[in-house]
Design an enzyme around this catalytic site. Structure first.
Site, PDB file in Angstrom:
ATOM      1  CE1 TYR A   1      27.606  51.759  26.143  1.00 49.34           C
ATOM      2  CE2 TYR A   1      25.668  51.353  27.499  1.00 49.34           C
ATOM      3  CZ  TYR A   1      26.920  50.982  27.054  1.00 49.34           C
ATOM      4  OH  TYR A   1      27.487  49.824  27.514  1.00 49.34           O
TER       5      TYR A   1
ATOM      6  CG  HIS B   1      28.216  40.594  27.198  1.00 51.89           C
ATOM      7  ND1 HIS B   1      28.681  40.949  25.965  1.00 51.89           N
ATOM      8  CD2 HIS B   1      28.332  41.703  27.976  1.00 51.89           C
ATOM      9  CE1 HIS B   1      29.050  42.217  25.978  1.00 51.89           C
ATOM     10  NE2 HIS B   1      28.853  42.698  27.193  1.00 51.89           N
TER      11      HIS B   1
ATOM     12  CG  ASN C   1      23.007  47.020  31.190  1.00 53.02           C
ATOM     13  OD1 ASN C   1      23.079  48.212  30.965  1.00 53.02           O
ATOM     14  ND2 ASN C   1      24.074  46.257  31.211  1.00 53.02           N
TER      15      ASN C   1
ATOM     16  CE1 TYR D   1      26.940  37.597  79.599  1.00 52.38           C
ATOM     17  CE2 TYR D   1      28.499  38.064  77.825  1.00 52.38           C
ATOM     18  CZ  TYR D   1      28.016  38.307  79.106  1.00 52.38           C
ATOM     19  OH  TYR D   1      28.612  39.273  79.874  1.00 52.38           O
TER      20      TYR D   1
ATOM     21  NE  ARG E   1      22.870  36.533  81.605  1.00 54.79           N
ATOM     22  CZ  ARG E   1      23.964  37.225  81.960  1.00 54.79           C
ATOM     23  NH1 ARG E   1      23.901  38.532  82.099  1.00 54.79           N
ATOM     24  NH2 ARG E   1      25.099  36.604  82.199  1.00 54.79           N
TER      25      ARG E   1
ATOM     26  CG  PHE F   1      24.183  49.079  35.307  1.00 56.16           C
ATOM     27  CD1 PHE F   1      25.385  49.226  35.978  1.00 56.16           C
ATOM     28  CD2 PHE F   1      23.965  49.868  34.185  1.00 56.16           C
ATOM     29  CE1 PHE F   1      26.355  50.116  35.550  1.00 56.16           C
ATOM     30  CE2 PHE F   1      24.929  50.771  33.749  1.00 56.16           C
ATOM     31  CZ  PHE F   1      26.123  50.894  34.438  1.00 56.16           C
TER      32      PHE F   1
ATOM     33  CD  GLU G   1      31.320  47.710  32.409  1.00 52.78           C
ATOM     34  OE1 GLU G   1      31.642  46.594  32.866  1.00 52.78           O
ATOM     35  OE2 GLU G   1      30.689  47.859  31.348  1.00 52.78           O
TER      36      GLU G   1
END
Length: 526
Positions: A58, A88, A200, A284, A287, A332, A417
């Protein structure tokens, strides 16, 4: 973060958030040793062998994502790597800060240098050249879903390697072609798998996490110091910070914060003045400072621990283990950091939330000697009333940003994916929240200093008295209304530049002060 190191060896030394920032900011230089270069060459040769043998692996001689079954010929494997960077590069939105983009380069260099990615030495050397010469690619902020790595932002980050994209260089944005002409460089010809190895990985998420660690650490320390000053101003009790109490519920962050507050209030005349007063307990927001600040610190520690693992991991795909083993896995996937960043985002928001409550408390006028709205002559003057409107708006905005990005997943890549982390959004949101918290803390700094002033001529301990003097060098005591936005700007500047923290550190050194707990007031290593 303090360190005596001058050189960091990529792929060999242990990287932390602090060291990554030091390399990014130029105080430490990143290099590659000959030992590491041998590992890189060996991994690169394995990829060449796979291409030569023709067995499908791959991303080396197949397509990507849903095209993983498409075989790529030996002659096309190099074209494939160039094409993936271009196809990409689909990021949108404002560019990320230059420092975050440079951090991405540093983190990717360290990951690639570990010798499991199959890249060429020349590719790694060019990345390091960009770091050393402060020639930082322009990277859009939106477009990553945080699985298969931060594909879009990393593609933009590495377009300059093939001669494309834009660069921030000497405070100007120029084309990569212009940069190459200046230095006489040529675009690289990427070999098999190199494009995939570059895009990646989780470096966009991790770089944001580094900035979160740095910025949140400063906010945590500021919150403790400013909270202690507000306790003095409103004459709160020191008892909720006694170690005898916290030893019975010993969360690390809680104990740390309680020890700091005790230390800051030590030898205070203001504390002594009301030791026998009739008030039984404080609200609070005073405190419970150890419980709230401490819980946020625990979240910071959790992110720090996970981030350090990630910074020293190999997060691309496939992984080249050796000649007989390559693994296409899911390292990844950004889920480990995505969830921790969402947790840190919530923890940061709570720092701002309790700070806003203390500001409101200071305005009520219920503490003896402190006038309503922190100003004696009100009516014609509104005093500090409207500053709390701003902190309320910021605290509310932060609550809206706390929805966890990692709770969502939208399938991509035609279902290949089918679960993604959205960790890039987690990182961006966490930084956005921290920016707002800095502003809230800046306003609390101003109101705490104003309340503190009404305790004069009594003195606090040496540390808070010095902090107050530092504030007054920048912002004067307010006796009537003025343009408070100018004061707020100075307060934000003091927070961002860590002026208050530095004042405490210098005062401790000058007076040879040490804390009773194992925690030190100065920056811990991170």
């Amino acid at each position: 973060m303090t360190t005596s190191k001058k050189t960091f060896f990529f792929g060999e030394d242990h990287l932390t958030a602090g060291l990554a920032l030091a390399i990014t900011r130029g105080t430490i230089q990143g290099k590659v040793s000959e030992k590491t270069r041998k590992k890189i060459r060996a991994s690169h040769e394995v990829v060449a062998h796979i291409v030569e043998m023709g067995k499908p692996v791959y991303g080396i001689n197949t397509g990507f994502g849903p095209l993983c079954t498409t075989k790529i010929s030996k002659t096309e494997t190099k074209i494939l790597q160039t094409n993936i960077l271009q196809s990409h590069s689909v990021g949108v939105g404002k560019p990320i800060e230059n420092e975050i983009a440079k951090l991405m380069l540093v983190l990717k260099a360290h990951s690639l240098a570990q010798g499991y990615s199959g890249i060429a030495e020349a590719t790694l050397d060019r990345i390091i050249w960009h770091i050393d010469n402060d020639a930082i690619p322009i990277v859009p902020s939106q477009g990553s879903v945080g699985a298969s790595g931060d594909l879009a932002p990393l593609s933009h980050l590495f377009l300059p390697l093939i001669g494309l994209g834009k660069i921030k260089y000497i405070k100007k944005v120029i084309s990569t072609a212009q940069l190459h002409r200046i230095y006489g460089l040529e675009p690289l010809e990427l070999g098999p798998k190199e494009g995939l190895a570059l895009i990646n990985g989780t470096q966009f998420i991790a770089a944001h996490a580094v900035m979160v660690i740095d910025k949140m650490h400063a906010c945590l320390t500021h919150a403790d110091i400013i909270g202690a000053m507000m306790i003095e101003g409103l004459q709160g009790s020191v008892k909720p910070f006694f170690k005898e109490l916290h030893n019975l519920r010993p969360f690390k962050g809680n104990s740390h914060v309680a020890a700091r507050i005790r230390f800051l209030l030590e030898d205070s005349e203001i504390m002594e003045d009301h030791i026998d007063c009739e008030r039984v307990q404080d609200p609070y927001s005073l405190r419970c400072i150890p419980q709230v600040h401490g819980a946020s610190r625990n979240a910071w520690l959790h992110l720090k621990e996970l981030l350090e693992i990630e910074l020293n991991s190999v997060t691309d795909n496939p992984i080249i283990i050796g000649k007989v083993l390559t693994i296409s896995g899911g390292s990844f996937h950004g889920q480990p950091l995505a969830m921790a960043l969402d947790y840190a985002c919530l923890a940061a928001s709570e720092l701002g939330n309790i700070s806003d409550r203390r500001i409101y408390l200071a305005l009520e006028g219920n503490s003896p000697g402190v006038p309503k709205l922190l100003m004696k002559d009100t009516g014609i003057n509104s005093g500090y009333m409207i500053l709390q409107y701003t902190t309320a708006a910021l605290a509310s905005e932060n609550k809206g940003l706390c929805f966890p990005a990692s709770a969502d997943s939208i399938p991509t890549s035609l279902g290949q994916e089918d679960h993604v982390s959205m960790g890039s959004i987690s990182g961006r949101k966490a930084l956005q929240v921290l920016e707002n918290v800095e502003k809230i803390l800046a306003i609390e700094l101003l109101t705490a200093a104003q309340a503190f002033e009404f305790r004069k001529p009594m003195k606090s301990g040496v540390l808070l008295d010095e902090v107050h003097r530092t504030i007054r060098k920048k912002v004067a005591f307010a006796v009537r209304d003025r343009v408070f936005s100018e004061d707020i700007d100075k307060g934000i500047e003091m927070i961002k530049e860590c002026t208050i923290i530095n004042t405490v550190q210098k005062t401790m050194t000058r007076n040879n002060l040490k804390m009773e707990s194992p925690f030190e007031m100065e920056f811990e290593e991170y």
